[in-house]
Design an enzyme around this catalytic site. Structure first.
Site, short mmCIF file in Angstrom:
data_model
loop_
_atom_site.label_atom_id
_atom_site.label_comp_id
_atom_site.label_asym_id
_atom_site.label_seq_id
_atom_site.Cartn_x
_atom_site.Cartn_y
_atom_site.Cartn_z
N ARG A 34 0.84 -1.21 0.00
CA ARG A 34 0.00 0.00 0.00
C ARG A 34 0.87 1.26 0.00
O ARG A 34 0.58 2.22 -0.69
CB ARG A 34 -0.92 -0.02 1.23
N ALA A 78 -3.70 -8.43 10.69
CA ALA A 78 -4.95 -9.19 10.88
C ALA A 78 -6.13 -8.25 11.06
O ALA A 78 -6.00 -7.14 11.59
CB ALA A 78 -4.82 -10.11 12.09
N LYS A 184 -2.11 -22.52 14.19
CA LYS A 184 -1.13 -21.46 14.46
C LYS A 184 -1.48 -20.72 15.75
O LYS A 184 -0.59 -20.33 16.53
CB LYS A 184 -1.09 -20.48 13.29
N HIS A 187 -0.34 -22.90 18.51
CA HIS A 187 1.12 -22.82 18.54
C HIS A 187 1.53 -21.61 19.38
O HIS A 187 2.40 -21.69 20.26
CB HIS A 187 1.68 -22.70 17.13
N ASN A 188 0.90 -20.48 19.12
CA ASN A 188 1.26 -19.25 19.83
C ASN A 188 0.84 -19.30 21.29
O ASN A 188 1.52 -18.73 22.15
CB ASN A 188 0.66 -18.04 19.12
N GLU A 191 3.46 -21.17 22.88
CA GLU A 191 4.62 -20.27 22.89
C GLU A 191 4.55 -19.30 24.07
O GLU A 191 5.54 -19.06 24.77
CB GLU A 191 4.68 -19.52 21.57
#
Length: 474
Positions: A34, A78, A184, A187-188, A191
């Site tokens: 952008r 996001a 994911k 996963h985080n 984490e």
């Protein structure tokens, strides 16, 4: 000018590094941002790889640069930015073209976007990418969900840019739309718990044992060669041995103790609660980050009640250091167990059939939580795909049985001497409840029946029963 294999929108650090990774693997990549200056900056950063890039300064130019069926990968923030990018792209795409969202995304949004694009004949892949800047450039762990035919076509590119573990690509198709981003997210969440537990052990070394960063770095360095071997332990040692060039002090001593978060950890906690799965170690880690950011409130409470004493828990003897190592190992296993149980429960509810052994395999390299434990986890689920908990695997049960006395000693000392260890304590509480043949929730059921006539089951008779309370309160 057609001829590009894939287009990438979003050239911040992660997007730019993915572009360079693709170019290095021989793919021709059309690029757009952008803020168009980033396009030119990416060309400069590409150096000799620049001839693999097709710089574009508009969406129309970007789509025209692609060979049909077209694939456009989004690496934008996001939320609304993803929806805005899709809205700009849709008028220029044709049935059979595919949009990939490779940023962190709420999996509910991925499912919504898939349904909307499918109505227009377009394919969608929600792809989780883990590994940070370094992983994006040289090989991340890739978790894909969405249209199977789209992955069949695009999978070879994703596999080519993924990390390798002993020659095996750390990329996999995990199921329908939403599955990749859900994995994911968890996963985080794992984490978050892993990082918080490491920080809690660091706190006990610093405040409970009086160790300096250099001495702690040596301990964590040793741990990289044992059962705790992992990327996060490696970078912990790196952080602790780094000196601040401005002051000459250890860098950790000048960093503000206020940690940020971008949403995925919180989403994992929300999903666990929504699914009714106990994931206290993950939830506690998310809450710890929230409390760390409440600096003004912490200062006010500290002034009112006094600073937490954080007394010495002992001397840094080999025995106590070994106890800390076992405590952290047990905590990590419990965090993994909780995360995988959330994934298994979501898979059953959503009909995804998530391959838990494959998920563990693709996390063995590239991603932030890569560790030696993941080989064991992959083996446990390969042996029993329906394993209800990692705690039921003989190998992990043996490790936890050995580590439990050390964990109890360490947390008993920590709490008794005024040290906060919320994620480790939550992990221990989780384990102790799971090991309890009889918990204290019989009393909770009695309370619920007294105030709300909710009823309860008995240990000696079938059916739902009510107590002889003599009436219930409103």
């Amino acid at each position: 000018m057609a001829g590009a294999d894939i287009a990438v929108i979003g050239l911040a650090v992660m997007g730019q590094n993915l572009v360079l990774n693709m170019a290095e693997k021989g793919f021709r990549v059309a690029i757009y941002n952008r803020t168009v200056e980033r396009v030119d900056e990416t060309l400069v950063a590409a150096g000799p790889l620049a001839d693999k890039l097709v710089p574009c300064h508009s969406i129309v130019e970007l789509v025209a640069a692609l060979e049909p069926p077209r694939t456009v990968l989004l690496m934008v923030k996001a939320g609304t930015a993803v929806d805005e990018s899709i809205a700009q792209l849709k008028p220029h795409l044709s049935p059979g073209d595919c949009i990939i969202d490779a940023g962190n995304a709420d999996y509910h949004d991925s499912m919504r976007r898939d349904a909307a694009l499918k109505a227009d004949g377009l394919d969608f892949l929600g792809v989780g990418v883990s590994g940070g800047e370094e992983g994006a450039r040289h090989g991340p762990s890739i978790m894909a969900g969405g249209a199977p035919k789209a992955f069949e076509r695009i999978g070879p590119l994703l596999t080519a840019i993924a990390a390798r573990y002993e020659g095996t690509p750390c990329a996999a198709y995990l199921g329908p739309a939403g599955a990749g981003h859900f994995v994911k997210t968890l996963h985080n969440g794992i984490e978050y718990a892993d990082m918080e537990m490491i920080a809690e052990i660091y706190g006990l070394m610093r405040d409970g044992l009086g160790l300096k960063p250099a001495a702690m770095a040596e301990i964590f360095e040793r741990w990289t060669k044992g059962p705790l071997a992992s990327y996060l332990i490696e970078i912990t040692a790196q952080a602790l041995r780094t000196t601040d060039p401005a002051t000459g002090r250890p860098i950790v001593d000048v960093i503000l103790d206020s940690a940020g978060q971008k949403g995925t950890g919180r989403w994992s906690a929300i999903e666990a609660l929504d699914l009714g799965v106990a994931a206290g170690a993950i939830v506690a880690a998310v809450e710890a980050r929230g409390l760390s950011s409440a600096k003004a409130l912490r200062a006010a409470v500290s002034k009112t009640l006094g600073d937490a004493p954080r007394e010495r828990i002992g001397e840094a003897t080999p025995e106590l250091i070994a106890d800390l190592e076992k405590t952290l190992l047990a905590g990590k296993i419990l965090a993994y167990a909780q995360g995988f149980e959330v994934m298994a429960t979501a898979s059953a509810r959503s009909g995804w059939t998530l391959p838990l052994d494959e998920i563990a395999r693709i996390w063995r390299a590239g991603c932030i939580i890569r560790s030696s434990l993941l080989d064991r986890i992959a083996g446990a689920y390969a042996k029993d795909a329906g394993l209800a908990s990692l705690l039921l695997d003989e190998g992990f049960a043996a490790i936890l049985a050995d580590a439990l006395p050390a964990m109890q000693r360490v947390l008993g000392l920590a709490i008794g001497k005024g040290h906060a260890a919320p994620s480790l304590a939550a992990g221990l509480s989780y384990l102790q409840q799971l090991r309890s043949h009889r918990t204290t929730l019989d009393l909770v059921q009695a309370q619920r029946d007294i105030f709300g006539a909710h009823g309860f089951e008995r240990i000696d008779q079938p059916g739902t029963h009510h107590g002889p309370w003599g009436g219930t309160a409103g």
